[in-house]
Design a protein around this motif. Structure first.
Motif, PDB file in Angstrom:
ATOM      1  N   TYR A 302     -35.929  10.000 -28.848  1.00 13.73           N
ATOM      2  CA  TYR A 302     -35.407   9.110 -29.886  1.00 13.73           C
ATOM      3  C   TYR A 302     -34.627   7.952 -29.252  1.00 13.73           C
ATOM      4  O   TYR A 302     -34.679   6.806 -29.733  1.00 13.73           O
ATOM      5  CB  TYR A 302     -34.496   9.869 -30.843  1.00 13.73           C
ATOM      6  CG  TYR A 302     -35.160  10.989 -31.608  1.00 13.73           C
ATOM      7  CD1 TYR A 302     -36.546  11.120 -31.677  1.00 13.73           C
ATOM      8  CD2 TYR A 302     -34.392  11.952 -32.268  1.00 13.73           C
ATOM      9  CE1 TYR A 302     -37.143  12.145 -32.378  1.00 13.73           C
ATOM     10  CE2 TYR A 302     -34.984  12.986 -32.990  1.00 13.73           C
ATOM     11  CZ  TYR A 302     -36.359  13.081 -33.025  1.00 13.73           C
ATOM     12  OH  TYR A 302     -36.945  14.111 -33.719  1.00 13.73           O
ATOM     13  N   ALA A 303     -33.883   8.256 -28.179  1.00 15.55           N
ATOM     14  CA  ALA A 303     -33.106   7.214 -27.503  1.00 15.55           C
ATOM     15  C   ALA A 303     -34.030   6.159 -26.908  1.00 15.55           C
ATOM     16  O   ALA A 303     -33.746   4.955 -26.985  1.00 15.55           O
ATOM     17  CB  ALA A 303     -32.237   7.836 -26.410  1.00 15.55           C
ATOM     18  N   ARG A 304     -35.143   6.598 -26.319  1.00 16.79           N
ATOM     19  CA  ARG A 304     -36.101   5.632 -25.767  1.00 16.79           C
ATOM     20  C   ARG A 304     -36.694   4.755 -26.872  1.00 16.79           C
ATOM     21  O   ARG A 304     -36.870   3.539 -26.699  1.00 16.79           O
ATOM     22  CB  ARG A 304     -37.213   6.367 -25.016  1.00 16.79           C
ATOM     23  CG  ARG A 304     -36.779   6.949 -23.675  1.00 16.79           C
ATOM     24  CD  ARG A 304     -37.967   7.371 -22.844  1.00 16.79           C
ATOM     25  NE  ARG A 304     -38.669   8.502 -23.428  1.00 16.79           N
ATOM     26  CZ  ARG A 304     -38.390   9.773 -23.175  1.00 16.79           C
ATOM     27  NH1 ARG A 304     -37.390  10.092 -22.339  1.00 16.79           N
ATOM     28  NH2 ARG A 304     -39.085  10.750 -23.736  1.00 16.79           N
ATOM     29  N   PRO A 314     -29.035   3.236 -26.127  1.00 20.42           N
ATOM     30  CA  PRO A 314     -27.978   3.886 -26.909  1.00 20.42           C
ATOM     31  C   PRO A 314     -27.198   4.873 -26.052  1.00 20.42           C
ATOM     32  O   PRO A 314     -27.664   5.284 -24.975  1.00 20.42           O
ATOM     33  CB  PRO A 314     -28.757   4.612 -28.005  1.00 20.42           C
ATOM     34  CG  PRO A 314     -30.079   4.908 -27.383  1.00 20.42           C
ATOM     35  CD  PRO A 314     -30.378   3.773 -26.447  1.00 20.42           C
ATOM     36  N   THR A 315     -26.034   5.254 -26.501  1.00 20.66           N
ATOM     37  CA  THR A 315     -25.275   6.327 -25.853  1.00 20.66           C
ATOM     38  C   THR A 315     -25.938   7.657 -26.192  1.00 20.66           C
ATOM     39  O   THR A 315     -26.247   7.908 -27.356  1.00 20.66           O
ATOM     40  CB  THR A 315     -23.821   6.328 -26.343  1.00 20.66           C
ATOM     41  OG1 THR A 315     -23.207   5.100 -25.958  1.00 20.66           O
ATOM     42  CG2 THR A 315     -23.040   7.496 -25.761  1.00 20.66           C
ATOM     43  N   VAL A 316     -26.169   8.493 -25.196  1.00 22.86           N
ATOM     44  CA  VAL A 316     -26.834   9.779 -25.413  1.00 22.86           C
ATOM     45  C   VAL A 316     -25.873  10.895 -25.042  1.00 22.86           C
ATOM     46  O   VAL A 316     -25.330  10.918 -23.930  1.00 22.86           O
ATOM     47  CB  VAL A 316     -28.125   9.881 -24.574  1.00 22.86           C
ATOM     48  CG1 VAL A 316     -28.809  11.222 -24.820  1.00 22.86           C
ATOM     49  CG2 VAL A 316     -29.073   8.740 -24.919  1.00 22.86           C
ATOM     50  N   VAL A 317     -25.653  11.815 -25.970  1.00 22.47           N
ATOM     51  CA  VAL A 317     -24.758  12.954 -25.752  1.00 22.47           C
ATOM     52  C   VAL A 317     -25.575  14.223 -25.920  1.00 22.47           C
ATOM     53  O   VAL A 317     -26.040  14.531 -27.018  1.00 22.47           O
ATOM     54  CB  VAL A 317     -23.586  12.938 -26.751  1.00 22.47           C
ATOM     55  CG1 VAL A 317     -22.661  14.128 -26.494  1.00 22.47           C
ATOM     56  CG2 VAL A 317     -22.812  11.639 -26.640  1.00 22.47           C
ATOM     57  N   LEU A 318     -25.746  14.965 -24.814  1.00 23.65           N
ATOM     58  CA  LEU A 318     -26.660  16.100 -24.836  1.00 23.65           C
ATOM     59  C   LEU A 318     -25.971  17.446 -24.761  1.00 23.65           C
ATOM     60  O   LEU A 318     -26.561  18.464 -25.074  1.00 23.65           O
ATOM     61  CB  LEU A 318     -27.659  15.993 -23.673  1.00 23.65           C
ATOM     62  CG  LEU A 318     -28.574  14.756 -23.713  1.00 23.65           C
ATOM     63  CD1 LEU A 318     -29.467  14.749 -22.495  1.00 23.65           C
ATOM     64  CD2 LEU A 318     -29.406  14.750 -24.981  1.00 23.65           C
ATOM     65  N   TRP A 338     -25.579   2.263 -31.306  1.00 19.41           N
ATOM     66  CA  TRP A 338     -26.190   3.570 -31.571  1.00 19.41           C
ATOM     67  C   TRP A 338     -25.759   4.646 -30.582  1.00 19.41           C
ATOM     68  O   TRP A 338     -25.602   4.388 -29.391  1.00 19.41           O
ATOM     69  CB  TRP A 338     -27.714   3.462 -31.526  1.00 19.41           C
ATOM     70  CG  TRP A 338     -28.307   2.856 -32.758  1.00 19.41           C
ATOM     71  CD1 TRP A 338     -28.747   1.576 -32.918  1.00 19.41           C
ATOM     72  CD2 TRP A 338     -28.501   3.510 -34.022  1.00 19.41           C
ATOM     73  NE1 TRP A 338     -29.205   1.379 -34.207  1.00 19.41           N
ATOM     74  CE2 TRP A 338     -29.073   2.552 -34.903  1.00 19.41           C
ATOM     75  CE3 TRP A 338     -28.253   4.806 -34.493  1.00 19.41           C
ATOM     76  CZ2 TRP A 338     -29.398   2.854 -36.223  1.00 19.41           C
ATOM     77  CZ3 TRP A 338     -28.578   5.097 -35.807  1.00 19.41           C
ATOM     78  CH2 TRP A 338     -29.140   4.139 -36.657  1.00 19.41           C
ATOM     79  N   MET A 339     -25.618   5.850 -31.124  1.00 23.80           N
ATOM     80  CA  MET A 339     -25.440   7.054 -30.320  1.00 23.80           C
ATOM     81  C   MET A 339     -26.477   8.077 -30.783  1.00 23.80           C
ATOM     82  O   MET A 339     -26.759   8.203 -31.977  1.00 23.80           O
ATOM     83  CB  MET A 339     -24.027   7.634 -30.484  1.00 23.80           C
ATOM     84  CG  MET A 339     -23.800   8.953 -29.747  1.00 23.80           C
ATOM     85  SD  MET A 339     -22.043   9.374 -29.517  1.00 23.80           S
ATOM     86  CE  MET A 339     -21.477   9.477 -31.216  1.00 23.80           C
ATOM     87  N   VAL A 340     -27.079   8.789 -29.825  1.00 21.31           N
ATOM     88  CA  VAL A 340     -28.029   9.856 -30.131  1.00 21.31           C
ATOM     89  C   VAL A 340     -27.441  11.146 -29.574  1.00 21.31           C
ATOM     90  O   VAL A 340     -27.005  11.186 -28.426  1.00 21.31           O
ATOM     91  CB  VAL A 340     -29.411   9.593 -29.492  1.00 21.31           C
ATOM     92  CG1 VAL A 340     -30.385  10.706 -29.854  1.00 21.31           C
ATOM     93  CG2 VAL A 340     -29.953   8.245 -29.938  1.00 21.31           C
TER      94      VAL A 340
END
Length: 585
Positions: A302-304, A314-318, A338-340
């Motif tokens: 989704y971030a891609r 976007p910022t990605v928090v996993l 955006w953050m995912v």
């Protein structure tokens, strides 16, 4: 014990109770303080909707108990590592020094601190240690999101063992209801007339009350359906439309197909959500969006997609680790769009500028949904409206429509039909959500998403549906996406009513035009255009040249070339190629 906390209170303390600071407290917080100090109970359960300010209330109560000499230390128990830091930062602002990095190996916090912040999992790993700490000094235990105490029996037993000796216990939750019937520690249950025991709060402040007071934002739910196609483990290809009546299993498969990163549903919905965010940012310049994904793999994809749509990563928090906390804090303080994230951001994380959300997860419990929506409702000024994009799944739409309802945790009852997840990771510990990739990969071996497309379905606002029958990608959808970002609830309802009336008028006029006799040449041109569109789609699916497909259709149906074919001959070819799409040659 540090006395700095008292310096932040009204000079009238302790002669006047904590509600004497009502000028700095919201009305519900002051009311809850008044209720507490009327009886000063050992256990107190405060239920307040996400975004209402439970942290502020709890810390103000703690400062008063410190000032009165009732307690010597504070222990804060939170669901996640990130929330420990968030609590410690908030506590420091009222003069209470909390150590969020305390570990069980330390056994005791440094003298500089007035207490510690720990996770439920940390307590469960060494309950005897935390019992000894609680016995050693008069302790206020703040149990944040206490419903996690019922996540499993071992957690509940550990929390009881650790904090049974506490001088005072303050339990907080925004969503007390659970799908299971495991009792939550230190919560009082009262039997109703139907014989079912339900959790009894000592003070409640629901979403509808908070909305009335302007404490939270109203939520505009944007529902998207569309055509889905997938292959089962047996090799059968199934097609269905998300949002149409179907069995629970087919709904789950269609929902899962929609969320597949390789399909067209996700990019279309993310594109619509980003357009909505752009509109909101015209009125709220720092407004941000959050995509909640089911797992790490989907989140990265989704971030891609968002990066391709917006040109910005976007910022990605996993995962729930120190790095994740830092990324969330950096995002909260930035102007990024955006953050995912996977599940961890759905509960308790405070990023007030989040205004637009995409519910791109298959988790369907009412508790998780309410916590997820809670990330977008924290109001900063009047008129801000939250927008959350949803799949048109009946259970999720029901949760959205019931957002304002106040429900308690009920024991002694069977699980209601449809309340269990349709297709989701287990509702265990949040920090385990990112450790289920292998199980998910194994499950996906028995399922293959083939195609998906997104269609704007309707807007849900204040339990009413608006925009039904709007054209996807057309003027109707764009008008709903372009609603102003700053509107009072009554203004939003008025504007939605105007949009609906305009849409219905346009639809009625269009129907009249369609019912009018159409020139033969125009009708034939429209049919040929429809056939060419279907041939193009089939060519994309099969890799065959357009000419080959046209020749096959003509060979089976008969008749001349397309430019000389009659309306009926073109119609026969349209019917045939539609059958090809579902495997009927």
């Amino acid at each position: 014990m540090s006395t700095s906390a008292a310096s932040h209170l009204s000079p009238a303390f302790p002669e006047r109770a904590a509600w004497g600071t009502a000028g700095k407290l919201r009305a519900w917080q002051a009311g809850a303080m008044h209720t507490y100090f009327e009886h000063e109970p050992r256990d107190f359960l405060a239920v307040a909707t996400p975004g209402a300010g439970k942290t502020t209330y709890a810390l103000r109560l703690a400062t008063e108990l410190i000032d009165r000499g009732v307690i010597d230390q504070v222990t804060i128990v939170a669901p996640t590592e990130h929330l420990k830091v968030q609590w410690a930062d908030a506590a420091s602002r009222v003069g209470i020094n909390i150590d969020p990095r305390f570990t069980n190996a330390q056994e005791e916090h440094a003298a500089d601190y007035d207490g510690v912040a720990v996770t439920y999992a940390g307590v469960a790993s060494r309950p005897a240690l935390h019992r000894a700490r609680t016995l050693a000094r008069r302790t206020l235990v703040i149990l944040d999101e206490i419903h996690h105490g019922g996540d499993n029996k071992s957690w509940g037993d550990a929390i009881r063992e650790a904090f049974e000796p506490a001088t005072r216990r303050l339990a907080l939750t925004g969503t007390p209801f659970r799908s299971d019937t495991s009792p939550i520690p230190f919560v009082r249950y009262e039997e109703g007339a139907d014989g079912i025991r339900r959790s009894a709060s000592d003070y409640s402040y629901g979403y509808s009350e908070a909305l009335r007071d302007g404490v939270v934002r109203p939520v505009l739910f944007m529902a998207y359906g569309g055509a889905m196609r997938w292959r089962t483990r047996a090799g059968d290809e199934i097609a269905a439309r998300l949002g149409e009546p179907m069995t629970k299993d087919v709904t789950a498969a269609a929902w899962r197909t929609a969320l597949d990163p390789k399909g067209e549903w996700i990019p279309a919905v993310l594109r619509a959500a980003d357009k909505r965010l752009s509109e909101v940012r015209r009125h709220v310049p720092d407004a941000a969006g959050l995509v909640i994904a089911s797992n790490q793999t989907a989140a990265r994809s989704y971030a891609r997609t968002l990066e391709e749509l917006t040109g910005v990563k976007p910022t990605v928090v996993l995962s729930d680790d120190a790095g994740a906390s830092a990324r969330i804090e950096q995002f909260a303080e930035s102007d990024d769009r955006w953050m995912v994230a996977v599940r961890m951001v759905s509960e308790g994380v405070d990023v007030p500028r989040l205004c637009v959300g995409v519910y791109a997860t298959s988790t369907s419990t009412p508790l998780f949904f309410a916590q997820a929506v809670g990330r977008f409702v924290r109001a900063r000024r009047r008129g801000e409206t939250a927008s959350v994009f949803l799949p048109t799944v009946p259970l999720i739409l029901e949760h959205a429509a019931r957002l304002e309802e106040q429900r308690d945790h009920a024991l002694d009852r069977p699980k209601p039909e449809g309340e269990e997840p349709l297709w989701a990771e287990e509702d265990g510990l949040l920090q385990e959500a990112n450790q289920q990739e292998k199980a998910l990969a194994d499950e996906q071996m028995s399922f293959e998403a083939l195609e998906s497309e997104a269609e704007f379905d309707h807007v849900l606002f204040d339990k009413q549906q608006w925009g039904l029958g709007s054209e996807t990608g057309g003027e109707d959808e764009q008008e709903y996406l372009g609603l102003p970002g700053l509107l009072e609830p009554d203004q939003m309802t008025h504007l939605l009513r105007e949009r609906q009336a305009k849409q219905q008028s346009k639809s009625s006029k269009k129907k009249q035009e369609q019912d009018a006799p159409l020139a033969a040449h125009r009708a034939l041109a429209a049919r040929r255009k429809e056939l060419n569109s279907l041939v193009a789609a089939y060519a994309k699916k099969t890799g065959q040249p357009h000419a080959v497909i046209h020749n096959d259709l003509r060979g089976q149906c008969g008749g001349p070339t397309l430019d000389r074919a009659s309306n009926d001959e073109v119609g026969a070819r349209i019917d045939l190629i539609r059958r090809w799409f579902v495997g009927k040659r």
